[in-house]
Design a protein around this motif. Structure first.
Motif, PDB file in Angstrom:
ATOM      1  N   ASP A 126       6.736  12.364  -2.574  1.00 29.38           N
ATOM      2  CA  ASP A 126       6.919  10.950  -2.903  1.00 29.38           C
ATOM      3  C   ASP A 126       5.884  10.087  -2.205  1.00 29.38           C
ATOM      4  O   ASP A 126       5.556  10.319  -1.023  1.00 29.38           O
ATOM      5  CB  ASP A 126       8.317  10.471  -2.479  1.00 29.38           C
ATOM      6  CG  ASP A 126       9.392  10.915  -3.445  1.00 29.38           C
ATOM      7  OD1 ASP A 126       9.042  11.418  -4.520  1.00 29.38           O
ATOM      8  OD2 ASP A 126      10.579  10.763  -3.115  1.00 29.38           O
ATOM      9  N   PRO A 127       5.363   9.076  -2.899  1.00 23.89           N
ATOM     10  CA  PRO A 127       4.473   8.129  -2.221  1.00 23.89           C
ATOM     11  C   PRO A 127       5.206   7.447  -1.064  1.00 23.89           C
ATOM     12  O   PRO A 127       6.400   7.146  -1.155  1.00 23.89           O
ATOM     13  CB  PRO A 127       4.136   7.120  -3.322  1.00 23.89           C
ATOM     14  CG  PRO A 127       4.351   7.855  -4.602  1.00 23.89           C
ATOM     15  CD  PRO A 127       5.497   8.777  -4.326  1.00 23.89           C
TER      16      PRO A 127
ATOM     17  N   LEU B 243       9.061   4.976 -11.882  1.00 24.62           N
ATOM     18  CA  LEU B 243       7.882   4.763 -12.722  1.00 24.62           C
ATOM     19  C   LEU B 243       6.697   4.268 -11.898  1.00 24.62           C
ATOM     20  O   LEU B 243       5.548   4.669 -12.135  1.00 24.62           O
ATOM     21  CB  LEU B 243       8.213   3.782 -13.842  1.00 24.62           C
ATOM     22  CG  LEU B 243       9.315   4.240 -14.805  1.00 24.62           C
ATOM     23  CD1 LEU B 243       9.515   3.214 -15.914  1.00 24.62           C
ATOM     24  CD2 LEU B 243       8.998   5.604 -15.404  1.00 24.62           C
ATOM     25  N   LEU B 244       6.955   3.398 -10.934  1.00 26.49           N
ATOM     26  CA  LEU B 244       5.877   2.947 -10.057  1.00 26.49           C
ATOM     27  C   LEU B 244       5.329   4.124  -9.252  1.00 26.49           C
ATOM     28  O   LEU B 244       4.108   4.276  -9.118  1.00 26.49           O
ATOM     29  CB  LEU B 244       6.387   1.852  -9.122  1.00 26.49           C
ATOM     30  CG  LEU B 244       5.384   1.354  -8.067  1.00 26.49           C
ATOM     31  CD1 LEU B 244       4.159   0.740  -8.738  1.00 26.49           C
ATOM     32  CD2 LEU B 244       6.037   0.358  -7.123  1.00 26.49           C
ATOM     33  N   ASN B 245       6.218   4.952  -8.736  1.00 24.74           N
ATOM     34  CA  ASN B 245       5.765   6.106  -7.960  1.00 24.74           C
ATOM     35  C   ASN B 245       4.867   7.020  -8.782  1.00 24.74           C
ATOM     36  O   ASN B 245       3.842   7.512  -8.298  1.00 24.74           O
ATOM     37  CB  ASN B 245       6.973   6.908  -7.459  1.00 24.74           C
ATOM     38  CG  ASN B 245       7.630   6.264  -6.257  1.00 24.74           C
ATOM     39  OD1 ASN B 245       7.163   5.250  -5.748  1.00 24.74           O
ATOM     40  ND2 ASN B 245       8.724   6.855  -5.797  1.00 24.74           N
TER      41      ASN B 245
ATOM     42  N   ASP C 264      13.991  13.168  -9.969  1.00 27.71           N
ATOM     43  CA  ASP C 264      14.258  11.747 -10.171  1.00 27.71           C
ATOM     44  C   ASP C 264      13.700  11.273 -11.511  1.00 27.71           C
ATOM     45  O   ASP C 264      14.338  10.472 -12.208  1.00 27.71           O
ATOM     46  CB  ASP C 264      13.643  10.917  -9.040  1.00 27.71           C
ATOM     47  CG  ASP C 264      14.353  11.162  -7.721  1.00 27.71           C
ATOM     48  OD1 ASP C 264      15.598  11.179  -7.719  1.00 27.71           O
ATOM     49  OD2 ASP C 264      13.670  11.348  -6.706  1.00 27.71           O
ATOM     50  N   PHE C 265      12.541  11.752 -11.865  1.00 32.55           N
ATOM     51  CA  PHE C 265      11.941  11.386 -13.140  1.00 32.55           C
ATOM     52  C   PHE C 265      12.790  11.909 -14.289  1.00 32.55           C
ATOM     53  O   PHE C 265      13.037  11.191 -15.270  1.00 32.55           O
ATOM     54  CB  PHE C 265      10.517  11.937 -13.223  1.00 32.55           C
ATOM     55  CG  PHE C 265       9.686  11.330 -14.323  1.00 32.55           C
ATOM     56  CD1 PHE C 265       8.867  10.244 -14.079  1.00 32.55           C
ATOM     57  CD2 PHE C 265       9.720  11.847 -15.621  1.00 32.55           C
ATOM     58  CE1 PHE C 265       8.099   9.678 -15.092  1.00 32.55           C
ATOM     59  CE2 PHE C 265       8.976  11.295 -16.630  1.00 32.55           C
ATOM     60  CZ  PHE C 265       8.148  10.204 -16.370  1.00 32.55           C
TER      61      PHE C 265
ATOM     62  N   ILE D 281       0.870  -1.189   0.000  1.00 32.54           N
ATOM     63  CA  ILE D 281       0.000   0.000   0.000  1.00 32.54           C
ATOM     64  C   ILE D 281       0.895   1.223   0.000  1.00 32.54           C
ATOM     65  O   ILE D 281       1.829   1.327   0.803  1.00 32.54           O
ATOM     66  CB  ILE D 281      -0.934   0.018   1.226  1.00 32.54           C
ATOM     67  CG1 ILE D 281      -1.872  -1.195   1.182  1.00 32.54           C
ATOM     68  CG2 ILE D 281      -1.747   1.318   1.251  1.00 32.54           C
ATOM     69  CD1 ILE D 281      -2.755  -1.310   2.416  1.00 32.54           C
ATOM     70  N   MET D 282       0.618   2.136  -0.911  1.00 33.15           N
ATOM     71  CA  MET D 282       1.393   3.382  -1.000  1.00 33.15           C
ATOM     72  C   MET D 282       0.459   4.560  -0.784  1.00 33.15           C
ATOM     73  O   MET D 282      -0.661   4.593  -1.301  1.00 33.15           O
ATOM     74  CB  MET D 282       2.104   3.461  -2.353  1.00 33.15           C
ATOM     75  CG  MET D 282       3.009   2.271  -2.591  1.00 33.15           C
ATOM     76  SD  MET D 282       4.022   2.392  -4.087  1.00 33.15           S
ATOM     77  CE  MET D 282       5.307   3.482  -3.513  1.00 33.15           C
ATOM     78  N   GLU D 283       0.946   5.495   0.004  1.00 33.60           N
ATOM     79  CA  GLU D 283       0.123   6.628   0.412  1.00 33.60           C
ATOM     80  C   GLU D 283       0.658   7.912  -0.221  1.00 33.60           C
ATOM     81  O   GLU D 283       1.865   8.169  -0.198  1.00 33.60           O
ATOM     82  CB  GLU D 283       0.169   6.743   1.938  1.00 33.60           C
ATOM     83  CG  GLU D 283      -0.959   7.527   2.553  1.00 33.60           C
ATOM     84  CD  GLU D 283      -0.979   7.342   4.066  1.00 33.60           C
ATOM     85  OE1 GLU D 283      -1.868   6.630   4.563  1.00 33.60           O
ATOM     86  OE2 GLU D 283      -0.088   7.909   4.738  1.00 33.60           O
TER      87      GLU D 283
END
Length: 747
Positions: A650-651, A715-717, A597-598, A349-351
């Protein structure tokens, strides 16, 4: 139940195993010969392929020429061993390989292989001879490091020059890493000797499999021959379980080394087996004699260690901290069923903070579409299934009150067709999922027949070039139904269905071991009538493209089936996701423009693409040092960024109360080529140490893998951010929500 597979390049990583060929070593000077059962397997495979393949092609002189070309390229993909004269020598054989198969006399392809082994030995001997003199690094010359599309060297002079440059490049890499000349000579001589040692361990089963795949893949890219051991390995990967001790093994020099111990397995429960321990001998039962396995192929060692559940195996182990002359210890283990949990679906789970509120996004990572076909056929209640695992994870995410769900299918090369259909059914309330067209042109529709949904909220699907086949069916169906947002890069582009055919059914005798064919029998189509063949699934929101489409993906094959369309199936879209995509795209672009970062990732991708395109590296020390300094400067920028406090945007990974804080893990690449491309981008900011994997210490290798596993997944973030944006938009615009999420509009 038919084992219908949709695979691009399914990873065959396993517990306590390596997907190799048959056992036994061989002396370097003993030419290999075909076995009787191999000639029998070849003729039966040819009969099946020429009659029942989706693209049934006669085994004739034209096919023989294709096999000839593919066989030579399979043996020497980088064109470093054969010269044009070797191919010319066998020019008369170009139209005789079909006769070799039909006539059950495979000596011709084995003769070609034996010549390859001879050339291999000659090139390695020459490379070792070159180490006696130091290269001149002041010359202005370059080395082409990827020769897959190059011409064959025309003569011995040209091939020797290739090897001179190869050795020079290997030397220069180590020199730039700080090694002195003596250390470089010793290391490279040992490296080349290991190449020769590994080559000598190939046997007639390996040769036969290479040859038969040259035939099968000349028809169509996803048709393969699986030898008996490879076939067994394929089944293990699909059911994600085996009967053994629960240790991941690795070859390092002549030793079989414990690379990982699986928690809860016999090896783990014993408390006596540690990472780095070396297996010296294997004994069966409580009293059986030990077999010395020093210098063995790893798959042969695995074959001895595996065995029936509840049986005993004894290992003679040299502890990791003991020297070569240390005293081995004997450990007895009782084999059990080992579940390959690392390849199972997992959730995190990412918030994400959205103004004053927090959005919770559940991420389900699915490495393959696995299923235990045999257990399901027998009616076992708890058979292993990707859909079952994902349904359980979705139920847990509901209880944890997530706002959105992301299905991460990056580098998921496919698996069971049934699982692709049933997984889609977790998100739609009955209806067609995919269409299949047989060789006869008959179209069948695969439907989700189970009423209700496991998840009725918003959903996203994250894909990349390594997402293939079953992954593409799921992503395409979610897109066609308007059910979920597809994020990432265009997928692999594989739109074909395979089935497994056991050749033992045609064999003579009860003990026939002829292997299996993984044969294309149909093409699948989206419910909108289109196909993923060649074109793949195009994301609704595109992320940077890492893969090289010219060299990886369906469009990179010279004999891939063409793109085509058929009549759409009758279905009712579940939502209008396209209405929200422009809004999400605008937010996405604004955010990544400010995300360092991206932007670093985009920069690294462009850097690697430039290197791929140039396909040349300087052998001049001054020029290479300049390149290295530039890389180190890039690395320092990245390290400084990592050392800085994380961005508040950031998540945040929500700790699992059962397991503690974990990092989200992406699946491993689906193929060797995909792995190389992913590694190239990850390593774009790192300094080259000049070493190969098995030349680093095991501890250093495992530490590097751990660091990569825990590194920020940019990319996931961003995908999580996109889904958090979606939640915010849907909560503030009820009319939009009713169009995008009709399943929840009456709640």
């Amino acid at each position: 139940m038919k084992k219908q597979m949709l695979l691009a390049a399914m990873s065959l990583a396993i517990l306590s195993a390596y997907a190799g060929a048959a056992p036994t070593d061989k002396a370097a000077d003993v030419p290999l010969k075909p076995a009787a059962q191999q000639t029998q397997a070849a003729v039966w495979a040819s009969r099946v392929l020429s009659r029942y393949h989706y693209k049934a092609t006669p085994l004739d002189d034209a096919m023989s020429e294709k096999i000839f070309d593919r066989y030579f390229k399979s043996l020497d993909a980088e064109k470093l061993f054969f010269v044009q004269a070797d191919l010319d020598k066998y020019a008369d054989a170009k139209q005789k390989l079909d006769d070799a198969i039909v006539g059950e006399n495979l000596q011709l392809p084995f003769n070609i292989y034996n010549l390859y082994q001879q050339r291999f030995a000659e090139r390695i001997a020459y490379a070792r001879e070159l180490l006696k003199s130091k290269p001149d690094f002041t010359l202005d010359e370059s080395y082409q490091y990827d020769r897959e599309k190059a011409e064959w060297p025309k003569d011995e002079t040209e091939v020797k020059d290739l090897w001179r440059k190869r050795v020079k490049n290997d030397w220069l890499r180590l020199k730039l890493a700080g090694k002195d000349d003596k250390a470089i000579r010793d290391m490279l001589d040992k490296r080349y000797a290991n190449y020769m040692s590994r080559s000598r361990k190939l046997n007639n089963e390996d040769v036969f499999q290479i040859f038969m795949n040259a035939y099968a893949m000349s028809i169509e890219p996803h048709t393969n021959y699986l030898g008996p051991r490879a076939s067994e390995q394929f089944d293990i990967q699909m059911r994600l379980s085996l009967e053994g001790i629960g240790a991941v093994l690795q070859t390092r020099e002549d030793y079989t080394v414990i690379r990982e111990v699986v928690a809860g397995s016999p090896a783990g429960m014993s408390g006596k087996i540690k990472v780095g321990d070396r297996i010296m001998g294997v004994g069966q039962g409580s009293t059986g004699p030990f077999t010395d396995v020093l210098g063995w192929r790893i798959d042969d060692v695995v074959a001895l260690i595996r065995g029936p559940k509840d049986s005993t195996v004894r290992l003679q182990m040299l502890p990791a901290d003991a020297g070569p002359d240390g005293k081995p210890v004997t450990i007895a283990l009782v084999r059990k069923k080992i579940s390959m949990e690392e390849q199972s679906a997992k959730k995190t789970i990412m918030e994400v903070r959205d103004g004053t509120v927090k959005r919770r996004v559940g991420v389900i990572s699915l490495p393959t579409f696995y299923m235990d076909f045999e257990a399901r056929r027998k009616g076992e209640k708890d058979f292993k299934s990707a859909t079952r695992d994902v349904a359980r994870l979705l139920a847990e995410l509901k209880k944890e009150k997530v706002d959105n769900v992301l299905i991460d299918l990056r580098n998921n090369g496919g698996g069971s067709l049934t699982e692709a259909v049933e997984l889609t059914g977790l998100f739609i309330d009955r209806g067609p999922v995919v269409q299949q067209r047989s060789a006869e042109g008959k179209v069948e529709v695969e439907n989700d027949t189970v009423p209700g949904l496991a998840w009725d909220g918003p959903v996203g699907v994250l894909i990349n070039r390594g997402s293939a086949s079953a992954s593409e069916i799921f992503a395409a169906a979610m897109q066609d139904y308007g059910r979920g947002i597809i994020i990432g890069e265009p997928s692999f582009g594989k739109g074909t269905v395979q089935t497994l055919i056991n050749l033992d059914r045609f064999g003579q005798g009860d003990k026939a071991r002829l292997g299996e064919l993984k044969m294309t029998i149909a093409q699948f189509f989206r419910i909108n009538g289109g196909t993923t063949q060649l074109r793949g699934v195009t994301p609704d929101i595109k992320l940077p493209t890492i893969a090289d489409a010219e060299n990886f993906g369906e469009s990179s094959y010279d004999n891939a089936l063409p793109y085509t369309v058929i009549k759409p199936a009758v279905y009712i879209p579940a939502g209008e996701v396209k209405d929200i995509v422009p809004l999400l795209e605008k937010k996405h672009q604004a955010r990544v423009a400010k995300d360092k970062d991206f932007q670093y990732l985009v920069d690294d991708i462009n850097y690697v693409k430039k290197q791929r395109k140039e396909n040349m590296i300087s052998l001049n020390e001054t020029a290479r040092r300049k390149e290295r300094d530039q890389q180190e400067a890039r690395a320092k920028l990245r390290e400084a960024r990592l050392a800085a406090a994380p961005s508040p945007d950031d998540p945040i990974l929500v700790p699992d109360p059962k397991e503690g804080l974990k990092q989200a893990v992406s699946p491993k690449p689906a193929s060797a080529k995909a792995a190389r491309q992913a590694a190239a981008v990850k390593g774009a900011s790192r300094t080259d140490d000049g070493l190969q994997g098995d030349e680093r210490s095991l501890a250093a290798e495992l530490e590097a893998e751990k660091a990569a596993k825990n590194a920020k997944d940019v990319l996931l973030n961003e995908a999580v951010h996109i889904l958090a944006d979606e939640v915010g938009l849907l909560k503030t615009d009820t009319r939009l929500a009713s169009r995008v999420l009709p399943y929840t509009s009456d709640r």
